[in-house]
Each structure stands twice: as C-alpha cells, then as structure tokens.
Design a protein around this motif. Structure first.
Motif, short mmCIF file in Angstrom:
data_model
loop_
_atom_site.label_atom_id
_atom_site.label_comp_id
_atom_site.label_asym_id
_atom_site.label_seq_id
_atom_site.Cartn_x
_atom_site.Cartn_y
_atom_site.Cartn_z
N ASP A 1 -11.82 12.78 -18.29
CA ASP A 1 -10.59 11.98 -18.29
C ASP A 1 -9.70 12.48 -17.16
OD1 ASP A 1 -11.44 10.60 -20.57
OD2 ASP A 1 -10.69 12.20 -21.86
N ILE B 1 -6.48 11.71 -14.18
CA ILE B 1 -5.32 11.00 -13.66
C ILE B 1 -5.34 11.25 -12.17
CG2 ILE B 1 -2.81 11.04 -13.51
CD1 ILE B 1 -2.66 11.41 -16.45
N VAL C 1 -6.67 15.30 -16.96
CA VAL C 1 -5.38 15.03 -17.58
C VAL C 1 -4.67 16.33 -17.95
CG1 VAL C 1 -4.22 13.85 -19.48
CG2 VAL C 1 -6.21 12.79 -18.42
#
Length: 193
Positions: A83, A85, A90
């Motif tokens: 995951d 960003i 993250v």
C-alpha cells in the motif's frame, strides 16, 4: 442536515434490508487524492473508483454535537508493504508527515441490488496522525469547525482591522497600521468587571 436524493430517501424508508459500505477519500495537501472502500468489491460512484484491495479502514461511530465543540472521527488504517502513497508506503508517508494537513471525507454508500442507489456524506475533516507503527495508523479527523470552540483570553483588547468610512460606506485598508495594537487590559482594583 445531510443531503440525499429523493430516490435514496424512498429506498431508506421502504426497503426491509439495505446493503451499504463506507467510502473514504483522502486528499493530501499537494492535491493528490486516494479512494478506498471497506467492502469486498470495488465501488464506482460517478467517475471515482473506490478500491477494496488496498487500505483497510476501521472507524468509530460518527458523533455530531449540537453545541459548539469539535466533532471528531477516529479512523484506524491497516496497511501492508504494497500500500503506497505516491512512492512511499503508507506507514513511511505517515512518519514523514505526508498525511499532515490532508483532508479525509467519509461517505456512506447504499446499494439496491448490485447498483449504487446513492451516497450520503457523513464527515469531512482535517487529519492528525496519532500513532503509526506496525501495520496500523491511528488517525483523528477533526471537523473543519475546530476553531469555533477556542476560548479567547479574557481582559484583552481585540481591535477590528483598520478601515475608513466614506459616504456611509466602509472601505477596508489593505495596508498595515503600526498604531494598531493588541494589548492586555489590566483593570484597576476598584473596577468591577
């Protein structure tokens, strides 16, 4: 008051069983947006795709108060190493402050069969990272009205901005005035306030 379409209001009043899910929108300070949902399939609302296989979010119940106080929402994000960003995981982004000054919007989505019947926006606020470690990030999301419950110090003089009045019209002055001052007011002992 929450906004809903007439069709959604009718469905919520009449349907014996209603399926729904939460939709999360995270808007970073730089304008980048990320969308995810807490259901077991991707959800498309308008032109946005809310992904189900990335961040797992768990939230507290939304509490809204009628008095002047800050409405808050606590959200825990469970993330993995896949995951990301932008270019960071993250967790790493949270530690480096990328989530600071971001805005989180929580929307409730309702289904009629397989299609989306409508959505109701439940909460929007500014994100504060409380904890970030392991697989979890704990966020506190404070409503945009968070400055309204601040008490001003007593016994201080707060002047208005400098202005002029011409023909019963107030004209604001864009320049600063060195004579304008915020100063403490210390009452004399014999004055009762």
């Amino acid at each position: 008051m929450k906004q809903a379409t007439d069709d959604l209001v009718k469905l919520l009043k009449e349907a014996p069983n209603i399926e729904g899910c939460d939709l999360y929108e995270l808007k970073l300070a730089n304008g980048r947006q990320f969308f995810w949902t807490d259901t077991d399939k991707d959800v498309v609302v308008g032109d946005r795709l809310y992904s189900h296989d990335s961040v797992i979010a768990q939230r507290d119940q939304v509490q809204i108060h009628s008095s002047v106080m800050v409405d808050t929402l606590n959200v825990t994000l469970y993330v993995g190493e896949n995951d990301v960003i932008e270019t960071q995981t993250v967790i790493q982004a949270a530690h480096e402050g990328r989530l600071d000054r971001s805005i989180l919007t929580l929307t409730r989505c309702f289904f009629q069969g397989e299609r989306v019947a409508g959505t109701i926006q439940l909460f929007t606020g500014n994100v504060e990272v409380q904890e970030a470690g392991g697989l979890a990030i704990k966020l506190t999301v404070k409503a945009k009205t968070q400055g309204l419950n601040m008490g001003f110090p007593v016994r201080h003089y707060y002047p208005q901005g400098t202005y002029q009045e011409t023909n019963n019209t107030v004209v604001a002055d864009a320049q600063s005035n060195s004579a304008c001052l915020i100063a403490p007011h210390i009452p004399r002992r014999e004055v009762l306030l």
